[in-house]
Design a protein around this motif. Structure first.
Motif, PDB file in Angstrom:
ATOM      1  N   UNK A  19       0.830  -1.206   0.000  1.00  0.00           N
ATOM      2  CA  UNK A  19       0.000   0.000   0.000  1.00  0.00           C
ATOM      3  C   UNK A  19       0.864   1.255   0.000  1.00  0.00           C
ATOM      4  N   UNK A  20       1.892   1.271   0.832  1.00  0.00           N
ATOM      5  CA  UNK A  20       2.755   2.450   0.944  1.00  0.00           C
ATOM      6  C   UNK A  20       3.566   2.676  -0.330  1.00  0.00           C
ATOM      7  N   UNK A  21       4.100   1.606  -0.892  1.00  0.00           N
ATOM      8  CA  UNK A  21       4.865   1.718  -2.145  1.00  0.00           C
ATOM      9  C   UNK A  21       3.963   2.201  -3.269  1.00  0.00           C
ATOM     10  N   UNK A  22       2.724   1.698  -3.288  1.00  0.00           N
ATOM     11  CA  UNK A  22       1.769   2.100  -4.317  1.00  0.00           C
ATOM     12  C   UNK A  22       1.430   3.575  -4.273  1.00  0.00           C
ATOM     13  N   UNK A 181     -12.746  -6.597   8.784  1.00  0.00           N
ATOM     14  CA  UNK A 181     -11.910  -5.805   7.890  1.00  0.00           C
ATOM     15  C   UNK A 181     -10.880  -6.724   7.241  1.00  0.00           C
ATOM     16  N   UNK A 182     -10.574  -6.439   5.995  1.00  0.00           N
ATOM     17  CA  UNK A 182      -9.545  -7.209   5.303  1.00  0.00           C
ATOM     18  C   UNK A 182      -8.170  -6.639   5.631  1.00  0.00           C
ATOM     19  N   UNK A 183      -7.146  -7.463   5.455  1.00  0.00           N
ATOM     20  CA  UNK A 183      -5.778  -6.972   5.633  1.00  0.00           C
ATOM     21  C   UNK A 183      -5.517  -5.812   4.674  1.00  0.00           C
ATOM     22  N   UNK A 184      -6.070  -5.898   3.461  1.00  0.00           N
ATOM     23  CA  UNK A 184      -5.835  -4.859   2.456  1.00  0.00           C
ATOM     24  C   UNK A 184      -6.425  -3.523   2.881  1.00  0.00           C
ATOM     25  N   UNK A 185      -7.647  -3.534   3.412  1.00  0.00           N
ATOM     26  CA  UNK A 185      -8.262  -2.289   3.872  1.00  0.00           C
ATOM     27  C   UNK A 185      -7.606  -1.787   5.152  1.00  0.00           C
ATOM     28  N   UNK A 186      -7.182  -2.705   6.002  1.00  0.00           N
ATOM     29  CA  UNK A 186      -6.439  -2.311   7.205  1.00  0.00           C
ATOM     30  C   UNK A 186      -5.153  -1.592   6.793  1.00  0.00           C
ATOM     31  N   UNK A 187      -4.496  -2.096   5.757  1.00  0.00           N
ATOM     32  CA  UNK A 187      -3.259  -1.465   5.279  1.00  0.00           C
ATOM     33  C   UNK A 187      -3.524  -0.039   4.802  1.00  0.00           C
TER      34      UNK A 187
END
Length: 209
Positions: A19-22, A181-187
């Protein structure tokens, strides 16, 4: 913005790095062994060997440490304590991937999720270890920390919806009465906090919208 993700090879760590790199942030993975995350920069070092020199220059350090076996559960406290000692007195913010078991279910903040009759016995030792680490973290006035608890149902393979509700110390439900919550949304929420957040020395929580 320069971000270091500690334990970047874990499930949560990888999602947060991605997420951060994106978003074009300057991301460094802190890993014990070979880097398997999307981070372009790497510090290959055990968490407990990290020094203040290693983490100098980072705006935010994200602690994605996790321990699951009975003998390693105390590491939740000792690892977090070590990171706090390393960052003590600096302007670097420490964001912690937390647990949901310590969220409160009453306004008086006397009953936690893990105290409920439906909370699985198998997860109680983990919840207790993470709650202990949080209580110790609350005493650190020398560190700019933020503890982020996921929803009760934290789904590693859940979809990335891009939407979440920001809560506080109490278990928050969405409009469907769910705590998920999904890991992706948590990120997403974690990186949002890294970039824009100001919840210094606070515990916050997130749930899928």
């Amino acid at each position: 913005m320069k971000i270091a993700v500690v334990c970047a090879n874990g499930k949560a760590g990888k999602r947060i790095v991605k997420e951060a790199v994106g978003r074009g942030l300057d991301v460094t993975a802190v890993v014990r062994e070979e880097n398997h995350s999307a981070a372009p920069k790497v510090i290959q070092k055990d968490l407990f060997d990290l020094t203040s020199h290693d983490l100098t220059g980072f705006d935010v350090v994200i602690d994605a440490f996790g321990a699951w076996t009975e003998e390693t559960l105390p590491l939740h406290s000792t690892s977090l304590g070590h990171l706090c000692d390393v960052l003590s007195g600096t302007d670097t913010r420490l964001l912690v991937v937390g647990g949901a078991g310590s969220l409160y279910v009453n306004p008086e903040h006397t009953v936690q999720v893990a105290d409920g009759p439906d909370f699985p016995d198998i997860f109680k030792p983990l919840a207790a270890a993470m709650a202990k680490a949080l209580e110790e973290l609350r005493k650190r006035r020398d560190v700019k920390w933020t503890y982020i608890s996921p929803a009760g149902d934290f789904q590693a393979e859940g979809e990335r919806t891009g939407q979440y509700i920001l809560g506080g110390e109490e278990l928050t439900l969405n409009d469907r009465g769910e705590s998920v919550i999904s890991y992706a949304d948590y990120a997403i929420a974690m990186v949002d906090e890294a970039v824009d957040g100001g919840h210094i020395q606070q515990r916050i929580s997130v749930v899928q919208k």
